[in-house]
Design a protein around this motif. Structure first.
Motif, PDB file in Angstrom:
ATOM      1  N   ARG A 247       0.822  -1.174   0.011  1.00 30.47           N
ATOM      2  CA  ARG A 247       0.031   0.061   0.074  1.00 30.47           C
ATOM      3  C   ARG A 247       1.027   1.318  -0.109  1.00 30.47           C
ATOM      4  O   ARG A 247       1.843   1.493   0.835  1.00 30.47           O
ATOM      5  CB  ARG A 247      -1.063  -0.034   1.177  1.00 30.47           C
ATOM      6  CG  ARG A 247      -2.061   1.032   1.525  1.00 30.47           C
ATOM      7  CD  ARG A 247      -2.916   0.723   2.431  1.00 30.47           C
ATOM      8  NE  ARG A 247      -4.092   1.557   2.231  1.00 30.47           N
ATOM      9  CZ  ARG A 247      -4.564   2.396   3.286  1.00 30.47           C
ATOM     10  NH1 ARG A 247      -3.567   2.585   4.233  1.00 30.47           N
ATOM     11  NH2 ARG A 247      -5.473   3.176   3.236  1.00 30.47           N
ATOM     12  N   LEU A 248       0.905   2.051  -1.140  1.00 33.11           N
ATOM     13  CA  LEU A 248       1.691   3.310  -1.173  1.00 33.11           C
ATOM     14  C   LEU A 248       0.980   4.477  -0.773  1.00 33.11           C
ATOM     15  O   LEU A 248      -0.103   4.796  -1.191  1.00 33.11           O
ATOM     16  CB  LEU A 248       2.091   3.344  -2.535  1.00 33.11           C
ATOM     17  CG  LEU A 248       2.743   2.135  -3.493  1.00 33.11           C
ATOM     18  CD1 LEU A 248       3.098   2.565  -4.710  1.00 33.11           C
ATOM     19  CD2 LEU A 248       3.992   1.627  -2.644  1.00 33.11           C
ATOM     20  N   LYS A 249       1.736   5.160   0.190  1.00 33.06           N
ATOM     21  CA  LYS A 249       1.319   6.743   0.441  1.00 33.06           C
ATOM     22  C   LYS A 249       1.770   7.623  -0.563  1.00 33.06           C
ATOM     23  O   LYS A 249       2.863   7.630  -0.781  1.00 33.06           O
ATOM     24  CB  LYS A 249       1.652   6.933   1.907  1.00 33.06           C
ATOM     25  CG  LYS A 249       1.311   8.065   2.610  1.00 33.06           C
ATOM     26  CD  LYS A 249       1.979   8.335   3.837  1.00 33.06           C
ATOM     27  CE  LYS A 249       1.381   9.739   4.751  1.00 33.06           C
ATOM     28  NZ  LYS A 249       1.970  10.119   5.843  1.00 33.06           N
ATOM     29  N   VAL A 250       0.719   8.355  -1.035  1.00 34.35           N
ATOM     30  CA  VAL A 250       0.936   9.265  -2.043  1.00 34.35           C
ATOM     31  C   VAL A 250       0.692  10.810  -1.965  1.00 34.35           C
ATOM     32  O   VAL A 250      -0.367  11.164  -1.367  1.00 34.35           O
ATOM     33  CB  VAL A 250       0.091   8.813  -3.352  1.00 34.35           C
ATOM     34  CG1 VAL A 250       0.233   9.697  -4.683  1.00 34.35           C
ATOM     35  CG2 VAL A 250       0.532   7.211  -3.844  1.00 34.35           C
ATOM     36  N   GLN A 251       1.640  11.465  -2.226  1.00 31.18           N
ATOM     37  CA  GLN A 251       1.370  12.858  -1.943  1.00 31.18           C
ATOM     38  C   GLN A 251       0.681  13.433  -3.345  1.00 31.18           C
ATOM     39  O   GLN A 251       1.225  13.245  -4.278  1.00 31.18           O
ATOM     40  CB  GLN A 251       2.806  13.593  -1.868  1.00 31.18           C
ATOM     41  CG  GLN A 251       2.820  15.066  -2.047  1.00 31.18           C
ATOM     42  CD  GLN A 251       2.500  15.816  -0.636  1.00 31.18           C
ATOM     43  OE1 GLN A 251       3.198  15.281   0.305  1.00 31.18           O
ATOM     44  NE2 GLN A 251       1.345  16.650  -0.473  1.00 31.18           N
ATOM     45  N   LEU A 252      -0.605  13.898  -3.291  1.00 30.13           N
ATOM     46  CA  LEU A 252      -1.168  14.401  -4.333  1.00 30.13           C
ATOM     47  C   LEU A 252      -0.556  15.389  -4.980  1.00 30.13           C
ATOM     48  O   LEU A 252      -0.288  16.352  -4.265  1.00 30.13           O
ATOM     49  CB  LEU A 252      -2.677  14.437  -4.027  1.00 30.13           C
ATOM     50  CG  LEU A 252      -3.378  13.176  -3.636  1.00 30.13           C
ATOM     51  CD1 LEU A 252      -4.561  13.698  -3.146  1.00 30.13           C
ATOM     52  CD2 LEU A 252      -3.672  12.093  -4.638  1.00 30.13           C
ATOM     53  N   SER A 253      -0.501  15.453  -6.313  1.00 31.07           N
ATOM     54  CA  SER A 253      -0.023  16.622  -6.961  1.00 31.07           C
ATOM     55  C   SER A 253      -1.296  17.668  -7.382  1.00 31.07           C
ATOM     56  O   SER A 253      -0.733  18.902  -7.268  1.00 31.07           O
ATOM     57  CB  SER A 253       0.390  16.159  -8.419  1.00 31.07           C
ATOM     58  OG  SER A 253      -0.631  15.778  -9.285  1.00 31.07           O
ATOM     59  N   THR A 254      -2.263  17.329  -7.311  1.00 29.16           N
ATOM     60  CA  THR A 254      -3.433  18.496  -7.189  1.00 29.16           C
ATOM     61  C   THR A 254      -3.615  19.100  -5.833  1.00 29.16           C
ATOM     62  O   THR A 254      -3.903  18.299  -4.866  1.00 29.16           O
ATOM     63  CB  THR A 254      -4.669  17.916  -7.729  1.00 29.16           C
ATOM     64  OG1 THR A 254      -4.371  17.061  -9.140  1.00 29.16           O
ATOM     65  CG2 THR A 254      -5.907  18.613  -8.055  1.00 29.16           C
ATOM     66  N   ASN A 255      -3.732  20.439  -5.644  1.00 27.96           N
ATOM     67  CA  ASN A 255      -4.127  21.231  -4.664  1.00 27.96           C
ATOM     68  C   ASN A 255      -5.495  21.096  -4.592  1.00 27.96           C
ATOM     69  O   ASN A 255      -6.371  22.160  -5.030  1.00 27.96           O
ATOM     70  CB  ASN A 255      -3.375  22.372  -4.578  1.00 27.96           C
ATOM     71  CG  ASN A 255      -3.856  23.254  -3.228  1.00 27.96           C
ATOM     72  OD1 ASN A 255      -4.430  22.858  -2.497  1.00 27.96           O
ATOM     73  ND2 ASN A 255      -3.079  24.342  -3.338  1.00 27.96           N
ATOM     74  N   PHE A 256      -6.285  20.159  -4.071  1.00 24.38           N
ATOM     75  CA  PHE A 256      -7.898  20.391  -4.008  1.00 24.38           C
ATOM     76  C   PHE A 256      -8.351  21.456  -3.144  1.00 24.38           C
ATOM     77  O   PHE A 256      -9.482  21.758  -3.260  1.00 24.38           O
ATOM     78  CB  PHE A 256      -8.329  19.053  -3.513  1.00 24.38           C
ATOM     79  CG  PHE A 256      -8.248  17.974  -4.594  1.00 24.38           C
ATOM     80  CD1 PHE A 256      -9.106  17.693  -5.457  1.00 24.38           C
ATOM     81  CD2 PHE A 256      -7.236  17.175  -4.616  1.00 24.38           C
ATOM     82  CE1 PHE A 256      -9.265  16.698  -6.214  1.00 24.38           C
ATOM     83  CE2 PHE A 256      -7.124  16.205  -5.312  1.00 24.38           C
ATOM     84  CZ  PHE A 256      -7.867  15.918  -6.302  1.00 24.38           C
ATOM     85  N   GLY A 257      -7.265  22.061  -2.065  1.00 24.23           N
ATOM     86  CA  GLY A 257      -7.990  23.407  -1.402  1.00 24.23           C
ATOM     87  C   GLY A 257      -8.028  24.532  -2.402  1.00 24.23           C
ATOM     88  O   GLY A 257      -8.491  25.666  -1.964  1.00 24.23           O
ATOM     89  N   ASN A 258      -7.191  24.550  -3.389  1.00 24.11           N
ATOM     90  CA  ASN A 258      -7.304  25.901  -4.253  1.00 24.11           C
ATOM     91  C   ASN A 258      -7.214  25.423  -5.648  1.00 24.11           C
ATOM     92  O   ASN A 258      -6.380  25.771  -6.468  1.00 24.11           O
ATOM     93  CB  ASN A 258      -5.922  26.443  -3.708  1.00 24.11           C
ATOM     94  CG  ASN A 258      -5.776  27.762  -4.505  1.00 24.11           C
ATOM     95  OD1 ASN A 258      -6.884  28.470  -4.921  1.00 24.11           O
ATOM     96  ND2 ASN A 258      -4.586  28.268  -4.775  1.00 24.11           N
ATOM     97  N   ILE A 259      -8.413  24.976  -6.118  1.00 22.78           N
ATOM     98  CA  ILE A 259      -8.546  24.321  -7.526  1.00 22.78           C
ATOM     99  C   ILE A 259      -9.836  25.275  -8.030  1.00 22.78           C
ATOM    100  O   ILE A 259     -10.713  25.547  -7.555  1.00 22.78           O
ATOM    101  CB  ILE A 259      -8.969  22.948  -7.548  1.00 22.78           C
ATOM    102  CG1 ILE A 259      -8.825  22.474  -9.003  1.00 22.78           C
ATOM    103  CG2 ILE A 259     -10.065  22.669  -6.831  1.00 22.78           C
ATOM    104  CD1 ILE A 259      -8.899  21.122  -9.312  1.00 22.78           C
ATOM    105  N   HIS A 260      -9.646  25.823  -9.402  1.00 21.08           N
ATOM    106  CA  HIS A 260     -10.582  26.890 -10.023  1.00 21.08           C
ATOM    107  C   HIS A 260     -10.511  26.342 -11.521  1.00 21.08           C
ATOM    108  O   HIS A 260     -11.912  26.497 -11.785  1.00 21.08           O
ATOM    109  CB  HIS A 260     -10.106  28.286  -9.964  1.00 21.08           C
ATOM    110  CG  HIS A 260      -9.591  28.753  -8.657  1.00 21.08           C
ATOM    111  ND1 HIS A 260     -10.673  28.949  -7.867  1.00 21.08           N
ATOM    112  CD2 HIS A 260      -8.543  29.295  -7.918  1.00 21.08           C
ATOM    113  CE1 HIS A 260     -10.098  29.564  -6.607  1.00 21.08           C
ATOM    114  NE2 HIS A 260      -8.826  29.236  -6.672  1.00 21.08           N
ATOM    115  N   ASP A 261      -9.786  26.001 -12.113  1.00 27.28           N
ATOM    116  CA  ASP A 261      -9.927  25.497 -13.508  1.00 27.28           C
ATOM    117  C   ASP A 261      -9.631  24.196 -13.579  1.00 27.28           C
ATOM    118  O   ASP A 261      -8.382  23.526 -13.276  1.00 27.28           O
ATOM    119  CB  ASP A 261      -9.162  26.352 -14.399  1.00 27.28           C
ATOM    120  CG  ASP A 261      -9.538  27.821 -14.395  1.00 27.28           C
ATOM    121  OD1 ASP A 261     -10.548  28.153 -15.215  1.00 27.28           O
ATOM    122  OD2 ASP A 261      -9.006  28.756 -13.465  1.00 27.28           O
ATOM    123  N   VAL A 262     -10.326  23.415 -14.447  1.00 26.47           N
ATOM    124  CA  VAL A 262     -10.187  21.940 -14.741  1.00 26.47           C
ATOM    125  C   VAL A 262     -10.701  21.793 -16.160  1.00 26.47           C
ATOM    126  O   VAL A 262     -10.966  22.513 -16.905  1.00 26.47           O
ATOM    127  CB  VAL A 262     -11.059  21.138 -13.720  1.00 26.47           C
ATOM    128  CG1 VAL A 262     -10.813  21.347 -12.344  1.00 26.47           C
ATOM    129  CG2 VAL A 262     -12.707  21.419 -13.945  1.00 26.47           C
TER     130      VAL A 262
END
Length: 289
Positions: A247-262
């Protein structure tokens, strides 16, 4: 006062009618899950308009169009860089697959990217949801992948005419197929609550070889994302509950606390396959007399 009383006496049945209508509508939405979810969903048109207006006020800086263009370009560039890294890794291990991988550089070009703006987003719940300002009229449908310039965001869950609800990676029901870049081992990304920048990739084989800092990307094994979309980097590893997998612990690349454009990723061929599969599944269901 006398005139008011006379007026109420004369038209009391209208007030009774309106009161009963309000009570009946409340009971319909309160005690029927489907009607309630449709009415209270942020994909509802009126709710969507309110959320969109609020989002526009919060982003009044006026960089909306530029941000949308940058998001799409960053997503394309990130995908190409990811594929180049994988090719270099394969060359270092003397597995010449240049010709096999040649067409993947243009893989994302086969997908239609639909820029959208986030107008509602939660990060403090176990089942977080996100609302974007594009819907069916813009070509967005259920089961489409969503990404931003920094990586994977989530999957479209519900779409109305002008708005869509997305299940982000920060939702305990999210299940995205991932792989360790350049290593060929894949598992499934899950979020278990807690920090919004940490998730886990389950079901990595015990014989897999990887290191802390290795990159996690989408595997391409699902119909939602092309291969090579950035997910994050490995922080640590642990054994699964049964001890059969990592089971790998991963640092997510997306900053979900500050996301505006997708960008919503649309592959018409995949969507056709999914529609056909749904039709086949429905046709196999037992019919009631």
């Amino acid at each position: 006062m006398r005139n008011l009383i006379e007026f109420l006496k004369k038209h009391h049945y209208w007030f009774v009618f309106v009161f009963l209508e309000v009570v009946s509508l409340f009971m319909v939405f309160q005690y029927n899950n489907y009607q309630g979810s449709v009415w209270f969903s942020s994909a509802n048109y009126l709710t969507g308009l309110t959320l969109e207006a609020d989002a526009k006020l919060r982003s009044f800086a006026g960089q909306g169009e530029a941000n949308r263009n940058l998001t799409e370009r960053n997503l394309l560039l990130e995908h190409e860089v990811s594929l180049l890294r994988e090719q270099l890794e394969e060359e270092r291990t003397k597995n010449d697959s240049t010709y096999q991988r040649k067409g993947q550089m243009a893989n994302l070009q086969d997908y239609k990217l639909i820029p959208a703006k986030v107008i509602s987003n939660s990060v403090n719940k176990t089942d977080n949801l996100m609302t974007i300002d594009k819907g069916r009229y813009d070509g967005v449908h259920e089961d489409m992948g969503v990404a931003c310039g920094n990586g994977v965001v989530g999957v479209v869950y519900m779409a109305s005419g002008h708005y869509s609800v997305v299940i982000p990676a920060l939702n305990m029901k999210s299940n995205i197929s991932c792989t360790v870049q350049g290593k060929g081992y894949f598992g499934y990304l899950h979020w278990n609550g807690g920090p919004i920048d940490i998730a886990y990739v389950d079901d990595i084989p015990r014989h897999a070889s990887f290191e802390k800092g290795d990159t996690i990307v989408t595997s391409g094994y699902s119909s939602l994302f092309p291969p090579g979309i950035l997910v994050g980097t490995i922080l640590d590893q642990e054994d699964s509950k049964d001890g059969l997998y990592y089971r790998l612990k991963v640092q997510l690349s997306t900053n979900f606390g500050n996301i505006h454009d997708v960008c919503v990723i649309d592959d018409a061929a995949v969507r056709e396959q999914l529609d056909l599969l749904r039709q086949a599944t429905d046709s196999l269901k037992p019919k009631r007399d």
